[in-house]
Scaffold this motif. Structure first.
Motif, PDB file in Angstrom:
ATOM      1  N   GLY A 220      49.812 112.876 -30.001  1.00 45.54           N
ATOM      2  CA  GLY A 220      49.076 112.430 -30.982  1.00 45.54           C
ATOM      3  C   GLY A 220      47.537 112.551 -30.687  1.00 45.54           C
ATOM      4  O   GLY A 220      47.062 113.454 -29.767  1.00 45.54           O
ATOM      5  N   ASP A 221      46.557 111.607 -31.260  1.00 40.57           N
ATOM      6  CA  ASP A 221      45.462 111.464 -30.925  1.00 40.57           C
ATOM      7  C   ASP A 221      44.805 110.794 -29.744  1.00 40.57           C
ATOM      8  O   ASP A 221      43.980 109.923 -29.670  1.00 40.57           O
ATOM      9  N   ALA A 222      45.626 111.099 -28.696  1.00 38.06           N
ATOM     10  CA  ALA A 222      45.228 110.118 -27.270  1.00 38.06           C
ATOM     11  C   ALA A 222      44.004 110.680 -26.954  1.00 38.06           C
ATOM     12  O   ALA A 222      43.559 111.876 -26.980  1.00 38.06           O
ATOM     13  N   PRO A 223      43.021 109.804 -26.432  1.00 38.30           N
ATOM     14  CA  PRO A 223      41.795 110.102 -25.744  1.00 38.30           C
ATOM     15  C   PRO A 223      42.135 110.948 -24.799  1.00 38.30           C
ATOM     16  O   PRO A 223      42.925 111.066 -23.882  1.00 38.30           O
ATOM     17  N   VAL A 224      40.907 111.705 -24.495  1.00 38.96           N
ATOM     18  CA  VAL A 224      40.619 112.674 -23.312  1.00 38.96           C
ATOM     19  C   VAL A 224      39.765 112.398 -22.545  1.00 38.96           C
ATOM     20  O   VAL A 224      38.531 112.259 -23.402  1.00 38.96           O
ATOM     21  N   VAL A 225      39.562 112.152 -21.270  1.00 41.14           N
ATOM     22  CA  VAL A 225      38.644 111.858 -20.365  1.00 41.14           C
ATOM     23  C   VAL A 225      38.533 112.791 -19.079  1.00 41.14           C
ATOM     24  O   VAL A 225      39.393 112.664 -18.435  1.00 41.14           O
ATOM     25  N   PRO A 226      37.830 113.908 -19.187  1.00 41.29           N
ATOM     26  CA  PRO A 226      37.846 114.651 -18.030  1.00 41.29           C
ATOM     27  C   PRO A 226      37.263 114.228 -16.903  1.00 41.29           C
ATOM     28  O   PRO A 226      36.349 113.347 -16.728  1.00 41.29           O
ATOM     29  N   TYR A 227      37.974 114.345 -15.844  1.00 42.31           N
ATOM     30  CA  TYR A 227      37.621 113.633 -14.197  1.00 42.31           C
ATOM     31  C   TYR A 227      37.324 114.880 -13.532  1.00 42.31           C
ATOM     32  O   TYR A 227      37.908 115.981 -13.384  1.00 42.31           O
ATOM     33  N   SER A 228      36.164 114.667 -12.404  1.00 39.28           N
ATOM     34  CA  SER A 228      35.715 115.796 -11.810  1.00 39.28           C
ATOM     35  C   SER A 228      35.050 116.613 -12.715  1.00 39.28           C
ATOM     36  O   SER A 228      35.146 117.934 -12.312  1.00 39.28           O
ATOM     37  N   ALA A 229      34.485 116.148 -13.772  1.00 41.74           N
ATOM     38  CA  ALA A 229      33.939 117.286 -14.505  1.00 41.74           C
ATOM     39  C   ALA A 229      32.617 117.715 -14.261  1.00 41.74           C
ATOM     40  O   ALA A 229      31.855 117.372 -13.533  1.00 41.74           O
ATOM     41  N   SER A 230      32.396 118.823 -14.566  1.00 39.08           N
ATOM     42  CA  SER A 230      31.121 119.748 -14.436  1.00 39.08           C
ATOM     43  C   SER A 230      29.927 119.224 -15.306  1.00 39.08           C
ATOM     44  O   SER A 230      30.028 118.942 -16.289  1.00 39.08           O
ATOM     45  N   HIS A 231      28.803 119.516 -14.559  1.00 42.23           N
ATOM     46  CA  HIS A 231      27.581 119.046 -15.153  1.00 42.23           C
ATOM     47  C   HIS A 231      26.812 120.029 -15.755  1.00 42.23           C
ATOM     48  O   HIS A 231      25.712 120.002 -16.116  1.00 42.23           O
ATOM     49  N   GLU A 232      27.327 121.281 -15.552  1.00 44.18           N
ATOM     50  CA  GLU A 232      26.475 122.574 -15.960  1.00 44.18           C
ATOM     51  C   GLU A 232      26.449 122.380 -17.432  1.00 44.18           C
ATOM     52  O   GLU A 232      27.239 121.991 -18.211  1.00 44.18           O
ATOM     53  N   PRO A 233      25.299 123.052 -17.964  1.00 37.09           N
ATOM     54  CA  PRO A 233      25.128 123.177 -19.401  1.00 37.09           C
ATOM     55  C   PRO A 233      26.332 123.581 -20.209  1.00 37.09           C
ATOM     56  O   PRO A 233      26.489 122.882 -21.120  1.00 37.09           O
ATOM     57  N   ALA A 234      26.939 124.654 -19.966  1.00 33.91           N
ATOM     58  CA  ALA A 234      27.702 125.138 -20.801  1.00 33.91           C
ATOM     59  C   ALA A 234      29.049 124.331 -20.949  1.00 33.91           C
ATOM     60  O   ALA A 234      29.680 124.190 -21.917  1.00 33.91           O
ATOM     61  N   LEU A 236      28.809 120.855 -20.415  1.00 38.94           N
ATOM     62  CA  LEU A 236      28.413 119.686 -21.252  1.00 38.94           C
ATOM     63  C   LEU A 236      28.439 119.974 -22.745  1.00 38.94           C
ATOM     64  O   LEU A 236      28.877 119.349 -23.275  1.00 38.94           O
ATOM     65  N   GLU A 237      28.167 121.256 -22.989  1.00 39.51           N
ATOM     66  CA  GLU A 237      28.215 121.768 -24.446  1.00 39.51           C
ATOM     67  C   GLU A 237      29.578 121.962 -24.929  1.00 39.51           C
ATOM     68  O   GLU A 237      29.937 121.484 -26.455  1.00 39.51           O
ATOM     69  N   THR A 238      30.419 122.233 -24.209  1.00 35.13           N
ATOM     70  CA  THR A 238      31.960 122.280 -24.682  1.00 35.13           C
ATOM     71  C   THR A 238      32.476 120.839 -24.723  1.00 35.13           C
ATOM     72  O   THR A 238      33.278 120.779 -25.705  1.00 35.13           O
ATOM     73  N   TYR A 239      32.218 120.172 -23.831  1.00 38.24           N
ATOM     74  CA  TYR A 239      32.425 118.644 -24.053  1.00 38.24           C
ATOM     75  C   TYR A 239      31.984 118.217 -25.366  1.00 38.24           C
ATOM     76  O   TYR A 239      32.800 117.385 -25.919  1.00 38.24           O
ATOM     77  N   ALA A 240      31.052 118.168 -25.711  1.00 37.25           N
ATOM     78  CA  ALA A 240      30.353 117.810 -26.880  1.00 37.25           C
ATOM     79  C   ALA A 240      30.980 118.528 -28.292  1.00 37.25           C
ATOM     80  O   ALA A 240      31.360 117.859 -28.999  1.00 37.25           O
ATOM     81  N   GLU A 241      31.245 119.702 -28.253  1.00 37.22           N
ATOM     82  CA  GLU A 241      31.948 120.442 -29.167  1.00 37.22           C
ATOM     83  C   GLU A 241      33.251 119.763 -29.402  1.00 37.22           C
ATOM     84  O   GLU A 241      33.634 119.688 -30.415  1.00 37.22           O
ATOM     85  N   LEU A 242      33.951 119.491 -28.325  1.00 37.01           N
ATOM     86  CA  LEU A 242      35.489 118.904 -28.409  1.00 37.01           C
ATOM     87  C   LEU A 242      35.561 117.421 -28.848  1.00 37.01           C
ATOM     88  O   LEU A 242      36.424 116.985 -29.351  1.00 37.01           O
ATOM     89  N   GLY A 243      34.257 116.939 -29.180  1.00 35.31           N
ATOM     90  CA  GLY A 243      34.215 115.471 -29.568  1.00 35.31           C
ATOM     91  C   GLY A 243      34.645 114.506 -28.549  1.00 35.31           C
ATOM     92  O   GLY A 243      35.038 113.624 -28.972  1.00 35.31           O
ATOM     93  N   LEU A 244      34.553 114.865 -27.180  1.00 37.93           N
ATOM     94  CA  LEU A 244      34.822 113.792 -26.212  1.00 37.93           C
ATOM     95  C   LEU A 244      33.909 112.654 -26.247  1.00 37.93           C
ATOM     96  O   LEU A 244      32.924 112.745 -26.228  1.00 37.93           O
ATOM     97  N   GLU A 245      34.576 111.177 -26.045  1.00 31.95           N
ATOM     98  CA  GLU A 245      33.652 110.052 -26.046  1.00 31.95           C
ATOM     99  C   GLU A 245      33.230 109.939 -24.613  1.00 31.95           C
ATOM    100  O   GLU A 245      32.101 109.157 -24.617  1.00 31.95           O
ATOM    101  N   ARG A 246      34.000 110.114 -23.761  1.00 29.71           N
ATOM    102  CA  ARG A 246      33.579 110.027 -22.116  1.00 29.71           C
ATOM    103  C   ARG A 246      34.040 111.000 -21.252  1.00 29.71           C
ATOM    104  O   ARG A 246      34.842 111.793 -21.397  1.00 29.71           O
ATOM    105  N   VAL A 247      32.963 111.369 -20.396  1.00 26.57           N
ATOM    106  CA  VAL A 247      33.240 112.394 -19.275  1.00 26.57           C
ATOM    107  C   VAL A 247      32.919 111.754 -18.000  1.00 26.57           C
ATOM    108  O   VAL A 247      32.065 111.093 -17.981  1.00 26.57           O
ATOM    109  N   LEU A 248      33.832 112.054 -17.039  1.00 30.75           N
ATOM    110  CA  LEU A 248      33.617 111.548 -15.668  1.00 30.75           C
ATOM    111  C   LEU A 248      32.919 112.828 -14.874  1.00 30.75           C
ATOM    112  O   LEU A 248      34.018 113.534 -14.369  1.00 30.75           O
ATOM    113  N   LEU A 249      31.938 112.812 -14.395  1.00 31.09           N
ATOM    114  CA  LEU A 249      31.304 113.617 -13.731  1.00 31.09           C
ATOM    115  C   LEU A 249      31.793 113.822 -12.360  1.00 31.09           C
ATOM    116  O   LEU A 249      31.550 112.698 -11.664  1.00 31.09           O
ATOM    117  N   ASP A 250      31.618 115.218 -11.686  1.00 34.16           N
ATOM    118  CA  ASP A 250      32.086 114.842 -10.299  1.00 34.16           C
ATOM    119  C   ASP A 250      30.717 114.372  -9.323  1.00 34.16           C
ATOM    120  O   ASP A 250      29.945 115.003  -9.645  1.00 34.16           O
TER     121      ASP A 250
END
Length: 274
Positions: A220-234, A236-250
């Protein structure tokens, strides 16, 4: 979006308490730390990402001791394991460690869990790699019983105990949020079973949307939090488009001065998305 970091804390990198303070000063909201109890000299299990095993894997600090050092010098930072290797841990002891950290931090624990990849490592803990998924699920259910029942008992194939008293109970009720690592169907099923958050590790941003669609079918609508995520602009834009509430940057494992410079770079890269 909210931004935290995921990292390996070691005896050669920035000290946990210093890192915790630095994260809050820069507006980050979470710290998730990796775990390996040891690395066998005769290791044959390949690193999932490929290549040589980085030095940081050999030198990780115990996650609960390290996060306990962060708790008193921070006020709001979410303290997470990313991931705790439950298949290498006694469930009664681990339940007490999680609940104790939740207590001393004022309810700021996120319990990231997974089955692991290093077969030689888990065998040294008496774990059979072929059944580690079943073991993980059973130990999780046993820990939930310990957190939620005054006289807890559990009877399974791998975990078996008659009624016991086990305190403290977690501050967060019914228990701290569970984050499930892994990228396949078993991980999605655990997300659904434990009402958990999916914690995908090093999944390219461009692939995340497709995997999330499959997750939705299972959990269902389980939250998603990427781990070791990239901070490259592309990314970050994708994470925003996906509507993620939190991202864990590497955050690379570096000495203090270099770590602080890396945090400044991450803060600058994410400023427009906060």
């Amino acid at each position: 979006m909210k931004f935290g970091v995921s990292t390996f804390l070691t005896d050669e990198g920035i000290a946990p308490a210093v890192l915790g303070r630095a994260l809050e000063e820069r507006g980050f909201d979470a710290l998730f730390v990796a775990e390996h109890t040891h690395i066998p000299v005769d290791r044959r299990s390949p690193l999932p990402a490929g290549g040589e095993l980085p030095r940081k894997y050999y030198r990780t600090l115990d996650p609960f001791v390290a996060l306990a050092a962060v708790a008193p010098v921070t006020r709001n930072l979410l303290l997470g394991t990313g991931i705790a290797l439950v298949v290498e841990r006694d469930p009664i002891v681990t339940a007490k460690e999680v609940a104790t950290l939740d207590l001393v931090s004022g309810g700021r624990v996120a319990f990231g869990v997974g089955a692991g990849w290093n077969r030689e490592e888990m065998r040294n803990h008496g774990t059979e790699p072929r059944t580690r998924g079943k073991l993980l699920d059973e130990r999780m259910r046993a820990m939930i019983a310990l957190w939620t029942q005054d006289e807890a008992e559990f009877h399974g194939e791998f975990v078996d105990f008659d009624p016991v008293f086990c305190w403290p109970k977690p501050v967060q009720r019914p228990y701290p949020p569970v984050y499930v690592g892994g990228g396949g169907e078993p991980a999605f099923e655990r997300v659904a079973a434990f009402g958990a958050t999916w914690l995908p590790s090093r999944v390219p941003a461009g692939e995340l949307g497709g995997r999330m669609r499959r997750l939705r079918e299972v959990a269902g609508d389980a939250p998603v939090v990427p781990y070791s995520a990239s901070h490259e602009p592309a990314a970050l834009e994708t994470y925003a488009e996906l509507g993620l509430e939190r991202v864990l940057l590497d955050l690379p494992t570096l000495p203090e001065a270099e770590s602080l410079r890396a945090l400044d770079e991450l803060a600058a890269a994410t400023a427009a998305y906060r």
